[in-house]
Each structure stands twice: as structure tokens, then as C-alpha cells.
Design a protein around this motif. Structure first.
Motif, PDB file in Angstrom:
ATOM      1  N   MET A  92       3.881  -7.285 -11.631  1.00  0.00           N
ATOM      2  CA  MET A  92       3.923  -8.434 -10.746  1.00  0.00           C
ATOM      3  C   MET A  92       4.868  -8.148  -9.579  1.00  0.00           C
ATOM      4  O   MET A  92       5.940  -7.603  -9.748  1.00  0.00           O
ATOM      5  CB  MET A  92       4.411  -9.652 -11.525  1.00  0.00           C
ATOM      6  N   VAL A  93       4.442  -8.526  -8.406  1.00  0.00           N
ATOM      7  CA  VAL A  93       5.211  -8.281  -7.196  1.00  0.00           C
ATOM      8  C   VAL A  93       6.151  -9.462  -6.961  1.00  0.00           C
ATOM      9  O   VAL A  93       5.748 -10.611  -7.007  1.00  0.00           O
ATOM     10  CB  VAL A  93       4.258  -8.110  -5.998  1.00  0.00           C
ATOM     11  N   GLY A  94       7.423  -9.166  -6.736  1.00  0.00           N
ATOM     12  CA  GLY A  94       8.409 -10.200  -6.482  1.00  0.00           C
ATOM     13  C   GLY A  94       8.887 -10.148  -5.039  1.00  0.00           C
ATOM     14  O   GLY A  94       8.470  -9.298  -4.244  1.00  0.00           O
ATOM     15  N   VAL A  95       9.783 -11.046  -4.707  1.00  0.00           N
ATOM     16  CA  VAL A  95      10.306 -11.117  -3.348  1.00  0.00           C
ATOM     17  C   VAL A  95      11.131  -9.877  -3.025  1.00  0.00           C
ATOM     18  O   VAL A  95      11.226  -9.476  -1.867  1.00  0.00           O
ATOM     19  CB  VAL A  95      11.099 -12.426  -3.137  1.00  0.00           C
ATOM     20  N   ASP A 104      10.321  -6.898  -3.575  1.00  0.00           N
ATOM     21  CA  ASP A 104       9.416  -5.872  -3.074  1.00  0.00           C
ATOM     22  C   ASP A 104       9.228  -5.991  -1.565  1.00  0.00           C
ATOM     23  O   ASP A 104       9.334  -4.996  -0.843  1.00  0.00           O
ATOM     24  CB  ASP A 104       8.072  -5.966  -3.795  1.00  0.00           C
ATOM     25  N   ILE A 105       8.961  -7.199  -1.073  1.00  0.00           N
ATOM     26  CA  ILE A 105       8.771  -7.359   0.363  1.00  0.00           C
ATOM     27  C   ILE A 105      10.088  -7.142   1.106  1.00  0.00           C
ATOM     28  O   ILE A 105      10.099  -6.588   2.207  1.00  0.00           O
ATOM     29  CB  ILE A 105       8.117  -8.713   0.722  1.00  0.00           C
ATOM     30  N   CYS A 106      11.213  -7.526   0.507  1.00  0.00           N
ATOM     31  CA  CYS A 106      12.515  -7.262   1.140  1.00  0.00           C
ATOM     32  C   CYS A 106      12.719  -5.770   1.340  1.00  0.00           C
ATOM     33  O   CYS A 106      13.115  -5.329   2.425  1.00  0.00           O
ATOM     34  CB  CYS A 106      13.651  -7.826   0.286  1.00  0.00           C
ATOM     35  N   ALA A 107      12.465  -4.997   0.307  1.00  0.00           N
ATOM     36  CA  ALA A 107      12.654  -3.551   0.390  1.00  0.00           C
ATOM     37  C   ALA A 107      11.686  -2.913   1.376  1.00  0.00           C
ATOM     38  O   ALA A 107      12.075  -2.056   2.175  1.00  0.00           O
ATOM     39  CB  ALA A 107      12.486  -2.930  -0.991  1.00  0.00           C
ATOM     40  N   ARG A 108      10.426  -3.325   1.352  1.00  0.00           N
ATOM     41  CA  ARG A 108       9.434  -2.732   2.248  1.00  0.00           C
ATOM     42  C   ARG A 108       9.742  -3.032   3.708  1.00  0.00           C
ATOM     43  O   ARG A 108       9.637  -2.155   4.570  1.00  0.00           O
ATOM     44  CB  ARG A 108       8.037  -3.238   1.896  1.00  0.00           C
ATOM     45  N   VAL A 109      10.131  -4.272   4.013  1.00  0.00           N
ATOM     46  CA  VAL A 109      10.442  -4.635   5.400  1.00  0.00           C
ATOM     47  C   VAL A 109      11.688  -3.901   5.872  1.00  0.00           C
ATOM     48  O   VAL A 109      11.714  -3.324   6.974  1.00  0.00           O
ATOM     49  CB  VAL A 109      10.598  -6.171   5.533  1.00  0.00           C
ATOM     50  N   ARG A 159      14.126   0.575   9.073  1.00  0.00           N
ATOM     51  CA  ARG A 159      15.007   1.751   9.070  1.00  0.00           C
ATOM     52  C   ARG A 159      14.266   3.020   9.478  1.00  0.00           C
ATOM     53  O   ARG A 159      14.826   3.903  10.103  1.00  0.00           O
ATOM     54  CB  ARG A 159      15.644   1.941   7.701  1.00  0.00           C
ATOM     55  N   ALA A 160      12.998   3.128   9.096  1.00  0.00           N
ATOM     56  CA  ALA A 160      12.192   4.299   9.446  1.00  0.00           C
ATOM     57  C   ALA A 160      11.562   4.160  10.831  1.00  0.00           C
ATOM     58  O   ALA A 160      10.837   5.057  11.259  1.00  0.00           O
ATOM     59  CB  ALA A 160      11.112   4.513   8.393  1.00  0.00           C
ATOM     60  N   ARG A 161      11.805   3.035  11.515  1.00  0.00           N
ATOM     61  CA  ARG A 161      11.285   2.766  12.860  1.00  0.00           C
ATOM     62  C   ARG A 161       9.755   2.788  12.900  1.00  0.00           C
ATOM     63  O   ARG A 161       9.151   3.304  13.832  1.00  0.00           O
ATOM     64  CB  ARG A 161      11.831   3.777  13.857  1.00  0.00           C
ATOM     65  N   LEU A 162       9.141   2.222  11.863  1.00  0.00           N
ATOM     66  CA  LEU A 162       7.685   2.148  11.809  1.00  0.00           C
ATOM     67  C   LEU A 162       7.186   1.003  12.672  1.00  0.00           C
ATOM     68  O   LEU A 162       7.870  -0.004  12.855  1.00  0.00           O
ATOM     69  CB  LEU A 162       7.224   1.949  10.368  1.00  0.00           C
ATOM     70  N   GLY A 163       5.972   1.137  13.171  1.00  0.00           N
ATOM     71  CA  GLY A 163       5.364   0.072  13.956  1.00  0.00           C
ATOM     72  C   GLY A 163       4.749  -1.005  13.081  1.00  0.00           C
ATOM     73  O   GLY A 163       4.812  -2.185  13.399  1.00  0.00           O
ATOM     74  N   ARG A 164       4.134  -0.574  11.975  1.00  0.00           N
ATOM     75  CA  ARG A 164       3.499  -1.503  11.040  1.00  0.00           C
ATOM     76  C   ARG A 164       3.785  -1.058   9.624  1.00  0.00           C
ATOM     77  O   ARG A 164       3.904   0.125   9.348  1.00  0.00           O
ATOM     78  CB  ARG A 164       1.980  -1.518  11.222  1.00  0.00           C
ATOM     79  N   ILE A 165       3.869  -2.040   8.740  1.00  0.00           N
ATOM     80  CA  ILE A 165       4.019  -1.738   7.311  1.00  0.00           C
ATOM     81  C   ILE A 165       2.985  -2.553   6.532  1.00  0.00           C
ATOM     82  O   ILE A 165       2.523  -3.597   7.004  1.00  0.00           O
ATOM     83  CB  ILE A 165       5.427  -2.053   6.788  1.00  0.00           C
ATOM     84  N   ALA A 166       2.647  -2.067   5.365  1.00  0.00           N
ATOM     85  CA  ALA A 166       1.701  -2.752   4.493  1.00  0.00           C
ATOM     86  C   ALA A 166       2.438  -3.275   3.264  1.00  0.00           C
ATOM     87  O   ALA A 166       3.256  -2.572   2.684  1.00  0.00           O
ATOM     88  CB  ALA A 166       0.587  -1.808   4.061  1.00  0.00           C
ATOM     89  N   VAL A 167       2.150  -4.522   2.911  1.00  0.00           N
ATOM     90  CA  VAL A 167       2.677  -5.104   1.684  1.00  0.00           C
ATOM     91  C   VAL A 167       1.491  -5.658   0.898  1.00  0.00           C
ATOM     92  O   VAL A 167       0.478  -6.036   1.481  1.00  0.00           O
ATOM     93  CB  VAL A 167       3.721  -6.226   1.957  1.00  0.00           C
ATOM     94  N   PRO A 168       1.561  -5.691  -0.426  1.00  0.00           N
ATOM     95  CA  PRO A 168       0.453  -6.233  -1.214  1.00  0.00           C
ATOM     96  C   PRO A 168       0.135  -7.680  -0.801  1.00  0.00           C
ATOM     97  O   PRO A 168       1.041  -8.451  -0.481  1.00  0.00           O
ATOM     98  CB  PRO A 168       0.969  -6.175  -2.654  1.00  0.00           C
TER      99      PRO A 168
END
Length: 153
Positions: A1-4, A6-11, A16-25
Motif C-alpha cells: 500500500m502506498v502512503g503519503v 512515498d509521494i513525499c520522497a518521490r517529490v 533534488r535531481a532537477r527533474l522536469g517531471r516525476i511519476a507517482v502511483p
């Protein structure tokens, strides 16, 4: 199960990696938190898609494609630095921090409550209420209490 968390870490990792877009479930929780981040100006767009990228046209989520559906967040930068510096969880599965409407008002005014420090200018706190997932100022305006999920600044 995905928790909050997960989105905190991904964002945070995406900025930090200077990405333009990220994907979250694609879950209801991630969509609600993404909506709060979008409304507060931390991300520039939220689109639906697959694990390969955002959809060009609308594709409904079905039982056959639910595993590969993602929300794509377009991260926002200002003068080549990330708009969001840090995003962290407040509540954890082992420690839920719930507040009444009065306690949320104390936090929103910048004063600490219990083990949670007050909200400083430029910072948001995401709260899970009975009316859905809201930013702390919106929850105080509606007189709602709830569980503190995350903070971002």
C-alpha cells in the motif's frame, strides 16, 4: 500500500535531481496531495498517464491497466532553483498525529502544538479531514480537524 511518505520522497528526490517531471502511483491519496501541491504553486501541472509517460488523450483507469497508471507531476523551478525545498511526513503509520480545529488554528498561527512545530510563512501542511485532504489554512477556514500528513516548504 502506498502512503503519503512515498509521494513525499518521490517529490523531494525529483527536485533534488532537477527533474522536469516525476511519476507517482495513481491513488486517491496521491491525487489529493498532488492537488494541494498544485493549488499552492509547488508543481506546475498534474497529468495522468502510464509508466511510460503522460497520456496524449484521455484513457480511463480499468482493472486491466490499474497497475501501470501514474500521475505525472511537472516540477516548478524559479531562477534555476526548486520551488519546493523540502517535503516531509508528519504522521507515520506507527504514530498518527490528529488535531482538532482549535489545535490546527494554533499550528496555522505559527505556534507549536505537542511535538509539531508551527507553520512558518511559505510553508504548507497537508491535513486529512472529513471533507478530504486539504491545506491547513483551508481546514482552519472550514473549522475542521484531522490527521496531519505532511509539510512542505
Amino acid at each position: 500500500m502506498v502512503g503519503v511518505y512515498d509521494i513525499c520522497a518521490r517529490v523531494q528526490n525529483g527536485f533534488r535531481a532537477r527533474l522536469g517531471r516525476i511519476a507517482v502511483p495513481e491513488t486517491k491519496l496521491n491525487l489529493a496531495v498532488s492537488r494541494v501541491l498544485y493549488n499552492q504553486g509547488f508543481v506546475s501541472a498534474v497529468t495522468r498517464g502510464t509508466h511510460l509517460g503522460p497520456d496524449e488523450s484521455y484513457v480511463p483507469t480499468t482493472n486491466l491497466n490499474v497497475a501501470e497508471r501514474r500521475l505525472w507531476l511537472s516540477l516548478k523551478y524559479y531562477q534555476d532553483s526548486p520551488v519546493l525545498r523540502k517535503m516531509s511526513c508528519i504522521s507515520k503509520p506507527s504514530r498518527r498525529i490528529a488535531c482538532t480545529a482549535n489545535q490546527l488554528q494554533i499550528l496555522a498561527s505559527g505556534k507549536p502544538w505537542s511535538i509539531v512545530r508551527g507553520v512558518i510563512p511559505g510553508e504548507i501542511v497537508v491535513v486529512s479531514t472529513t471533507k478530504g485532504i486539504l491545506e491547513i489554512q483551508d481546514a482552519v477556514e472550514h473549522g475542521l480537524g484531522g490527521v496531519l500528513l505532511a509539510r512542505a516548504f
